[in-house]
Design an enzyme around this catalytic site. Structure first.
Site, short mmCIF file in Angstrom:
data_model
loop_
_atom_site.label_atom_id
_atom_site.label_comp_id
_atom_site.label_asym_id
_atom_site.label_seq_id
_atom_site.Cartn_x
_atom_site.Cartn_y
_atom_site.Cartn_z
N ASP A 128 8.83 -9.01 -1.76
CA ASP A 128 10.03 -8.15 -2.21
C ASP A 128 11.19 -8.91 -2.19
O ASP A 128 11.55 -9.66 -1.34
CB ASP A 128 10.11 -7.07 -1.19
CG ASP A 128 11.08 -6.05 -1.61
OD1 ASP A 128 11.09 -5.67 -2.98
OD2 ASP A 128 11.62 -5.25 -0.64
N ARG B 24 2.31 -9.50 -6.13
CA ARG B 24 2.81 -8.34 -5.37
C ARG B 24 2.16 -7.14 -6.20
O ARG B 24 2.13 -7.15 -7.33
CB ARG B 24 4.49 -8.21 -5.59
CG ARG B 24 4.96 -6.68 -5.55
CD ARG B 24 6.01 -6.43 -4.29
NE ARG B 24 6.42 -5.13 -4.25
CZ ARG B 24 7.34 -4.67 -4.09
NH1 ARG B 24 8.47 -5.55 -4.12
NH2 ARG B 24 7.65 -3.32 -3.90
N ASP C 75 15.08 -8.34 -3.41
CA ASP C 75 16.01 -7.13 -4.02
C ASP C 75 17.44 -7.97 -4.14
O ASP C 75 17.74 -8.85 -3.64
CB ASP C 75 16.15 -6.18 -2.84
CG ASP C 75 14.97 -5.18 -3.02
OD1 ASP C 75 14.35 -4.91 -4.08
OD2 ASP C 75 14.99 -4.75 -1.76
N ARG D 283 3.90 -5.49 1.39
CA ARG D 283 4.05 -6.44 0.35
C ARG D 283 3.83 -7.73 0.47
O ARG D 283 4.24 -8.14 1.46
CB ARG D 283 5.35 -5.89 -0.58
CG ARG D 283 6.50 -6.10 0.26
CD ARG D 283 7.51 -5.29 -0.35
NE ARG D 283 7.33 -4.00 0.30
CZ ARG D 283 8.23 -3.09 0.67
NH1 ARG D 283 9.52 -3.39 0.49
NH2 ARG D 283 7.91 -2.24 1.35
#
Length: 167
Positions: A92, A80, A94, A89
């Site tokens: 990701d 990334r 989260d 990207r």
């Protein structure tokens, strides 16, 4: 024991393989996973659609920082690059929310804010999460109520893909 809600997404390269890399990294900590959804990009940057999913995981001896470390390791493994905020990207990851025996963990730490400060605005998080954990809440508000607050077109744009064998 902590229970984590992870949002994973990719729109560069082998998107599905990037998502599967997170599942592999979680190993036995993975409790449940949503279907994969194709979603339009969020944040106003022109780019290709994303594949997104929600993963539910738990670990007996992990704190929220351990989930963040795992997320960053997965992003690094997918090479990334953070050039543009909300830009394209490879991966990701989260941490949307963490819970322990006392309930939802809240943190204002600049390294990891919990619950995720924009999760309530993102249909690509809420739709798959509602699929995989019915009755879930974010900051005390049901996912159903949070989805009702979003524009219908945004919610409808989160489209499930047929799951491949093993997903």
């Amino acid at each position: 024991m902590t229970f984590a809600v992870l949002s994973i997404g990719s729109n560069i390269g082998d998107r599905r393989a990037h998502l599967e890399g997170v599942i592999d990294a979680l190993g036995t900590r993975l409790v449940a996973r949503s279907r994969i959804y194709e979603t339009p990009p969020w944040g106003g940057v022109e780019q290709e659609p994303f594949l997104n999913a929600i993963l539910l995981a738990e670990a007996a001896d992990w704190a929220p920082a351990d989930w963040l470390d795992l997320a960053q390791q997965c992003e690094q493994a997918a090479e990334r690059v953070r050039d543009i905020r909300w830009g394209p990207r490879t991966l990701d990851v989260d941490i949307i929310a963490c819970h322990d025996a006392r309930g939802e963990i809240r943190s204002d730490d600049p390294r990891l804010t919990l619950p995720h400060p924009r999760a309530h605005e993102r249909a690509f998080v809420l739709v798959p999460w509602a699929e995989v954990q019915r009755g879930a809440t974010l900051a005390g508000i049901s996912l159903t109520d949070l989805l009702d607050r979003l524009p219908d077109a945004e919610v409808q744009a989160v489209r499930p893909l047929a799951p491949p064998t093993g997903w």
